[in-house]
Design an enzyme around this catalytic site. Structure first.
Site, PDB file in Angstrom:
ATOM      1  N   LYS A  52       9.604 -17.158 -10.057  1.00  0.00           N
ATOM      2  CA  LYS A  52       8.814 -16.096 -10.676  1.00  0.00           C
ATOM      3  C   LYS A  52       7.660 -16.706 -11.486  1.00  0.00           C
ATOM      4  O   LYS A  52       7.887 -17.627 -12.287  1.00  0.00           O
ATOM      5  CB  LYS A  52       9.729 -15.279 -11.595  1.00  0.00           C
ATOM      6  CG  LYS A  52       9.052 -14.070 -12.178  1.00  0.00           C
ATOM      7  CD  LYS A  52      10.025 -13.293 -13.054  1.00  0.00           C
ATOM      8  CE  LYS A  52       9.262 -12.215 -13.796  1.00  0.00           C
ATOM      9  NZ  LYS A  52       9.787 -11.930 -15.103  1.00  0.00           N
ATOM     10  N   ASN A  86       0.845  -1.195   0.000  1.00  0.00           N
ATOM     11  CA  ASN A  86       0.000   0.000   0.000  1.00  0.00           C
ATOM     12  C   ASN A  86       0.880   1.243   0.000  1.00  0.00           C
ATOM     13  O   ASN A  86       2.099   1.144   0.041  1.00  0.00           O
ATOM     14  CB  ASN A  86      -0.980  -0.028   1.183  1.00  0.00           C
ATOM     15  CG  ASN A  86      -0.234  -0.103   2.506  1.00  0.00           C
ATOM     16  OD1 ASN A  86       0.527   0.790   2.851  1.00  0.00           O
ATOM     17  ND2 ASN A  86      -0.432  -1.194   3.240  1.00  0.00           N
ATOM     18  N   PHE A 140      -4.392   3.356  14.786  1.00  0.00           N
ATOM     19  CA  PHE A 140      -4.645   4.334  13.732  1.00  0.00           C
ATOM     20  C   PHE A 140      -5.755   3.777  12.847  1.00  0.00           C
ATOM     21  O   PHE A 140      -6.129   2.599  12.962  1.00  0.00           O
ATOM     22  CB  PHE A 140      -3.373   4.617  12.931  1.00  0.00           C
ATOM     23  CG  PHE A 140      -2.563   5.754  13.497  1.00  0.00           C
ATOM     24  CD1 PHE A 140      -1.934   5.621  14.721  1.00  0.00           C
ATOM     25  CD2 PHE A 140      -2.443   6.959  12.811  1.00  0.00           C
ATOM     26  CE1 PHE A 140      -1.198   6.669  15.269  1.00  0.00           C
ATOM     27  CE2 PHE A 140      -1.708   8.012  13.344  1.00  0.00           C
ATOM     28  CZ  PHE A 140      -1.090   7.871  14.568  1.00  0.00           C
ATOM     29  N   LYS A 176     -11.999  -3.111  17.948  1.00  0.00           N
ATOM     30  CA  LYS A 176     -10.618  -3.502  18.275  1.00  0.00           C
ATOM     31  C   LYS A 176     -10.229  -3.173  19.706  1.00  0.00           C
ATOM     32  O   LYS A 176      -9.306  -3.770  20.245  1.00  0.00           O
ATOM     33  CB  LYS A 176      -9.641  -2.848  17.293  1.00  0.00           C
ATOM     34  CG  LYS A 176      -9.934  -3.199  15.820  1.00  0.00           C
ATOM     35  CD  LYS A 176      -8.733  -2.917  14.940  1.00  0.00           C
ATOM     36  CE  LYS A 176      -9.059  -3.125  13.473  1.00  0.00           C
ATOM     37  NZ  LYS A 176      -7.864  -3.284  12.644  1.00  0.00           N
ATOM     38  N   ASP A 183      -4.143  -6.425   4.927  1.00  0.00           N
ATOM     39  CA  ASP A 183      -5.222  -7.248   5.490  1.00  0.00           C
ATOM     40  C   ASP A 183      -5.247  -8.636   4.870  1.00  0.00           C
ATOM     41  O   ASP A 183      -5.821  -9.561   5.442  1.00  0.00           O
ATOM     42  CB  ASP A 183      -6.570  -6.574   5.255  1.00  0.00           C
ATOM     43  CG  ASP A 183      -6.700  -5.311   6.085  1.00  0.00           C
ATOM     44  OD1 ASP A 183      -6.175  -5.305   7.212  1.00  0.00           O
ATOM     45  OD2 ASP A 183      -7.299  -4.336   5.597  1.00  0.00           O
ATOM     46  N   LYS A 206     -14.411   0.960  14.438  1.00  0.00           N
ATOM     47  CA  LYS A 206     -13.120   0.280  14.662  1.00  0.00           C
ATOM     48  C   LYS A 206     -12.684   0.355  16.118  1.00  0.00           C
ATOM     49  O   LYS A 206     -12.142  -0.607  16.659  1.00  0.00           O
ATOM     50  CB  LYS A 206     -12.028   0.885  13.767  1.00  0.00           C
ATOM     51  CG  LYS A 206     -12.018   0.260  12.384  1.00  0.00           C
ATOM     52  CD  LYS A 206     -10.855   0.736  11.540  1.00  0.00           C
ATOM     53  CE  LYS A 206     -11.131   0.436  10.080  1.00  0.00           C
ATOM     54  NZ  LYS A 206     -10.214   1.080   9.156  1.00  0.00           N
TER      55      LYS A 206
HETATM   56  N1  CTP Z   1      -4.041  -3.345  11.962  1.00  0.00           N
HETATM   57  C1  CTP Z   1      -3.416  -4.417  12.540  1.00  0.00           C
HETATM   58  N2  CTP Z   1      -3.327  -5.599  11.870  1.00  0.00           N
HETATM   59  C2  CTP Z   1      -3.903  -5.743  10.667  1.00  0.00           C
HETATM   60  C3  CTP Z   1      -4.561  -4.666  10.065  1.00  0.00           C
HETATM   61  C4  CTP Z   1      -4.598  -3.463  10.739  1.00  0.00           C
HETATM   62  O1  CTP Z   1      -2.904  -4.292  13.648  1.00  0.00           O
HETATM   63  N3  CTP Z   1      -3.799  -6.921  10.056  1.00  0.00           N
HETATM   64  C5  CTP Z   1      -4.111  -2.096  12.731  1.00  0.00           C
HETATM   65  C6  CTP Z   1      -3.451  -0.888  12.067  1.00  0.00           C
HETATM   66  O2  CTP Z   1      -2.083  -0.800  12.420  1.00  0.00           O
HETATM   67  C7  CTP Z   1      -4.257   0.261  12.628  1.00  0.00           C
HETATM   68  C8  CTP Z   1      -5.631  -0.319  12.826  1.00  0.00           C
HETATM   69  O3  CTP Z   1      -5.460  -1.734  12.862  1.00  0.00           O
HETATM   70  O4  CTP Z   1      -3.780   0.683  13.884  1.00  0.00           O
HETATM   71  C9  CTP Z   1      -6.630   0.012  11.753  1.00  0.00           C
HETATM   72  O5  CTP Z   1      -6.108  -0.287  10.477  1.00  0.00           O
HETATM   73  P1  CTP Z   1      -6.912   0.057   9.158  1.00  0.00           P
HETATM   74  O6  CTP Z   1      -6.094  -0.331   7.981  1.00  0.00           O
HETATM   75  O7  CTP Z   1      -7.475   1.439   9.239  1.00  0.00           O
HETATM   76  O8  CTP Z   1      -8.194  -0.880   9.276  1.00  0.00           O
HETATM   77  P2  CTP Z   1      -8.423  -2.386   9.068  1.00  0.00           P
HETATM   78  O9  CTP Z   1      -8.630  -2.998  10.399  1.00  0.00           O
HETATM   79  O10 CTP Z   1      -7.351  -2.965   8.240  1.00  0.00           O
HETATM   80  O11 CTP Z   1      -9.814  -2.407   8.330  1.00  0.00           O
HETATM   81  P3  CTP Z   1     -10.209  -1.953   6.824  1.00  0.00           P
HETATM   82  O12 CTP Z   1      -9.004  -2.227   5.966  1.00  0.00           O
HETATM   83  O13 CTP Z   1     -11.361  -2.833   6.527  1.00  0.00           O
HETATM   84  O14 CTP Z   1     -10.570  -0.514   6.895  1.00  0.00           O
END
Ligand code: CTP
Length: 420
Positions: free
Chosen positions: A307, A228, A342, A360, A297, A356
Site C-alpha cells: 500500500k 469507471n 460501443f 477502429k 484506456d 471511432k
Molecule cells: N475499447 C477497447 N479497448 C480499449 C478501449 C476501448 O476494446 N482499451 C473498445 C470499447 O469496448 C468500445 C470501443 O472500444 O467498444 C470504444 O470505447 P470508448 O471508451 O468509447 O472509446 P475509446 O476508444 O476508449 O476512446 P476515448 O476514451 O478517447 O473516447
C-alpha cells in the site's frame, strides 16, 4: 440478488419506459401441489408484469397450499381447478384453453405431475390440459431431494425430455422439510429466462457469441484502483437477449454487482490486460463479438506491491495506454466474423462515433451520451445511435436496455443474414 432489481420491469408511473416482452402472450400456469405453490403465486405476478396474460390452472392438492382466490387476485383471471365443472356447456374448457395459449408452465411440477405427464395419464384438469396442449410446455420440478433423486422421477424427467419438453431446475439448497439438497424450485431469474427463451424465435440458434461487459480496474497498489462508472447492465442485457434467441454466449465481464445470466459461459476479469487476454483468446471461434465493456484506456505504469503511504503533499501518477482490444479484434478478424463496438461520449456524439467507427473498423458502432441522467452508465435505460461503417446513423429513442438490446440484435442479425 444484489443489483438484479435494476432490470425489473415493474416501475411506478412517470419512471423510465417499461419493458414488456410478453405483451400479447397468453401463459397457462399449471400449479401442482407442493410447498413451492406460494412461489408460483409470486411468479404469476412477475410474469404478468412482463406483459403476459396469465391463466392459472391448479390441481386440487395445490389449492390446499394456496387458495385459488390468491391466484385470481394476482393474475386477474378465473382459476381453473376441476375438469367437470363447466360454466358454459357449449365449450370444453381444457380444449378451449389449450387453443388459446402460447405456452404451458408446470410450476411447481411435483413428482406426481411429472409421472402423470411422462405416461400420458389424464385424470384431472391439469394433466388433461397438458395432453391437449399442442404448444411448448416447460416443467419446473420442486420436491424433496430424495424424491427428486429417485430413479423413477429421473426416468420420468428423461422421458419428458425425449418427447422434446424442457425441464428447468431444480436448484440446490435448503428445502422446506429442512433437508439440504437438490429439489428447490428454480429462482425467478432462471424461470424468467426459460419462459422468454421458449417464447422467442431462435434466430441466433447455435451461433457462438462473445460479449465483453462492465468496467476494468487498474491497480495502483493492492488496495487502490482507477476505474469507471460502467455497471455492466447494457452488456448483460446484450447477453440475455442473445441467449433468449438461442445463441451460445460467452461473457467476459469486469467487476459488476449484477449476477451472470443463467446458461452463459462466464469469464470474470479485473484489469484491461486480463480483459485483453480473455477476449482475444475467446474470440478465436466466436462468430459475433460485441465489445460493450468500458475498458480503461490507461493503467498505472507501476503497481506497488505494498500500500502506497501518504507523505508527500503532491503525488503524480505515471499512466501507460492500454491496448485497444476492439482495434486488435478487427485486425485479427476471422472469416465471416461480425464485430460490434460501443462508444461512450459526453459531447459531440455523432462526430466522435463516426471518427471511432472509421478508426477502429467494427461492423456496427453503438454510441451513447453517458452524460445524460436517464442514459448510459448505471441506469436501466439508454438512448443510442447505431452507426454503420458507411456513415448511416439510426437514432433510437430512450428505451429499456433489454429492448435496446433486442433492436441491436435485430441489426446484427441483418448483418448475419447478408453473410449467408
Ligand atoms: N475499447 C477497447 N479497448 C480499449 C478501449 C476501448 O476494446 N482499451 C473498445 C470499447 O469496448 C468500445 C470501443 O472500444 O467498444 C470504444 O470505447 P470508448 O471508451 O468509447 O472509446 P475509446 O476508444 O476508449 O476512446 P476515448 O476514451 O478517447 O473516447
Amino acid at each position: 440478488m444484489n443489483g438484479y432489481n435494476k432490470m425489473d420491469h415493474v416501475s411506478p408511473s412517470g419512471s423510465p419506459p417499461l419493458y414488456t416482452p410478453l405483451q400479447g402472450k397468453t401463459i397457462l400456469l399449471g400449479v401442482s401441489g407442493g410447498i413451492a405453490v406460494y412461489k408460483a403465486a409470486d411468479y404469476s405476478r412477475k410474469i404478468r408484469a412482463l406483459g403476459a396474460r396469465v391463466i392459472p390452472v391448479m390441481t386440487m392438492h395445490a389449492t390446499e397450499f394456496v387458495s385459488p382466490i390468491s391466484f385470481a387476485a394476482l393474475t386477474g383471471e378465473k382459476v381453473y381447478t376441476d375438469l367437470f365443472s363447466m360454466e358454459r356447456a357449449e365449450t370444453i374448457p381444457h380444449i378451449g384453453l389449450a387453443r388459446s395459449a402460447d405456452i404451458l408452465l408446470l410450476l411447481p411440477a411435483t413428482a406426481n405431475i411429472l409421472s402423470k405427464a411422462a405416461h400420458g395419464l389424464a385424470d384431472d384438469f391439469l394433466s388433461t390440459l397438458f395432453l391437449a396442449f399442442p404448444g411448448p410446455a416447460l416443467f419446473f420440478p420442486s420436491m424433496n431431494s430424495n424424491m427428486y433423486a429417485h430413479p423413477a422421477t429421473q426416468a420420468n424427467i428423461e422421458r419428458l425430455k425425449s418427447f422434446g419438453y424442457r425441464v428447468v431446475g431444480p436448484d440446490t439448497g435448503e428445502m422446506a422439510c429442512g433437508d439440504q439438497g437438490k429439489g428447490r424450485l428454480a429462482g425467478w431469474p432462471v424461470v424468467k429466462e426459460a419462459i422468454l427463451k421458449a417464447i422467442n424465435p431462435q434466430t441466433l440458434d447455435g451461433i457462438k457469441v462473445l460479449i465483453s461487459a462492465g468496467p476494468t480496474r487498474e491497480y495502483l497498489d493492492p488496495v487502490r484502483y482507477i476505474s469507471n462508472r460502467s455497471s455492466g447492465l447494457m452488456g448483460y442485457a446484450m447477453a440475455r437477449i442473445a441467449l433468449r434467441r438461442g445463441a451460445r454466449v460467452t461473457l467476459v465481464s469486469g467487476p459488476v454487482s449484477i449476477p451472470a445470466p443463467p446458461d452463459v459461459e462466464f469469464s470474470p476479469v479485473e484489469t484491461a490486460g486480463e480483459m485483453e487476454d480473455a477476449v482475444l483468446r475467446l474470440s478465436q471461434d466466436a462468430q459475433i463479438i460485441v465489445m460493450t465493456a468500458a475498458v480503461a484506456d490507461y493503467s498505472p505504469a507501476v503497481r506497488a506491491v505494498q500500500k502506497i503511504k501518504k507523505g508527500v503533499p503532491k503525488l503524480s501518477l505515471d499512466l501507460i495506454q492500454t491496448k485497444d482490444i476492439l482495434s486488435q479484434l478487427v485486425k485479427d478478424r476471422k472469416d465471416r466474423q461480425i464485430i460490434v463496438g460501443f462508444c461512450a461520449e459526453t459531447q459531440d456524439l455523432r462526430t466522435q462515433a463516426l471518427r471511432k467507427i472509421r478508426q477502429k473498423g467494427p461492423d456496427l458502432l453503438i454510441a451513447n451520451d453517458v452524460s445524460q441522467s436517464d442514459a448510459g452508465f448505471d441506469v436501466p435505460t439508454n438512448r443510442v445511435l447505431i452507426v454503420s461503417p458507411g456513415g448511416d446513423i439510426e437514432s433510437l429513442p430512450l428505451l429499456h436496455k433489454e429492448e435496446l438490446a433486442e433492436r441491436i440484435w435485430d441489426r446484427i442479425s441483418g448483418l448475419l443474414h447478408n453473410l449467408s
